[in-house]
Design a protein around this motif. Structure first.
Motif, short mmCIF file in Angstrom:
data_model
loop_
_atom_site.label_atom_id
_atom_site.label_comp_id
_atom_site.label_asym_id
_atom_site.label_seq_id
_atom_site.Cartn_x
_atom_site.Cartn_y
_atom_site.Cartn_z
N SER A 68 11.70 69.04 6.50
CA SER A 68 11.86 67.65 6.91
C SER A 68 11.32 66.74 5.82
O SER A 68 10.42 67.11 5.06
CB SER A 68 11.14 67.36 8.23
OG SER A 68 9.74 67.44 8.05
N THR A 127 10.27 62.46 5.50
CA THR A 127 10.11 61.17 6.16
C THR A 127 9.80 60.14 5.09
O THR A 127 9.32 60.48 4.01
CB THR A 127 8.97 61.18 7.20
OG1 THR A 127 7.74 61.49 6.54
CG2 THR A 127 9.21 62.20 8.30
N VAL A 143 13.70 59.80 9.22
CA VAL A 143 13.37 61.22 9.28
C VAL A 143 14.66 61.99 9.00
O VAL A 143 15.70 61.69 9.59
CB VAL A 143 12.84 61.65 10.67
CG1 VAL A 143 12.61 63.15 10.72
CG2 VAL A 143 11.60 60.88 11.04
N THR A 144 14.60 62.94 8.09
CA THR A 144 15.74 63.81 7.81
C THR A 144 15.28 65.25 7.98
O THR A 144 14.24 65.63 7.46
CB THR A 144 16.27 63.60 6.37
OG1 THR A 144 16.59 62.21 6.20
CG2 THR A 144 17.50 64.44 6.10
N MET A 145 16.05 66.04 8.72
CA MET A 145 15.79 67.47 8.90
C MET A 145 16.79 68.24 8.04
O MET A 145 17.96 67.86 7.95
CB MET A 145 15.95 67.88 10.36
CG MET A 145 14.97 67.21 11.30
SD MET A 145 13.23 67.58 10.96
CE MET A 145 13.18 69.34 11.23
N ASP A 157 19.69 63.32 10.61
CA ASP A 157 19.16 62.19 9.85
C ASP A 157 19.12 61.00 10.80
O ASP A 157 20.12 60.67 11.43
CB ASP A 157 20.06 61.89 8.65
CG ASP A 157 19.50 60.80 7.77
OD1 ASP A 157 18.35 60.95 7.30
OD2 ASP A 157 20.19 59.80 7.56
#
Length: 91
Positions: free
Chosen positions: A41, A43, A66-68, A81
């Protein structure tokens, strides 16, 4: 008011993705790797700047994101995202 499904998400995003009068900028502040190195992740903060001649460079909005990520072979793929706008600065 969650947008669900690939077609609905593309329709929702299309006006902003096709807009050449602004630029989306982002800056990661944290990054983590989980699950034996296969999930991660990031952020950070984002801001949108105008590209129009009259107000070029002016910030139009900002917030956090936040991107996973999922590791697939030798590359990282986005699996989620999201972001949320922060209120405009008080003048």
């Amino acid at each position: 008011n969650m947008v669900r499904g690939e077609t609905a998400i593309r329709q929702f995003d299309l006006p902003n993705i096709s807009d050449t009068t602004s630029t989306l900028n982002w800056e990661p502040t944290d990054a983590y790797v989980y699950n034996g190195g296969t999930i991660g992740s990031t952020t950070g903060r984002y801001w949108v700047s105008s590209r129009r001649a009259a107000d070029a460079g002016k910030e139009l909005g900002h917030g956090r994101y936040v991107t996973m990520w999922r590791r697939d072979g030798g590359r990282w793929l986005v699996i989620m995202d999201t972001g949320y706008p922060e209120p405009a600065n008080a003048q």
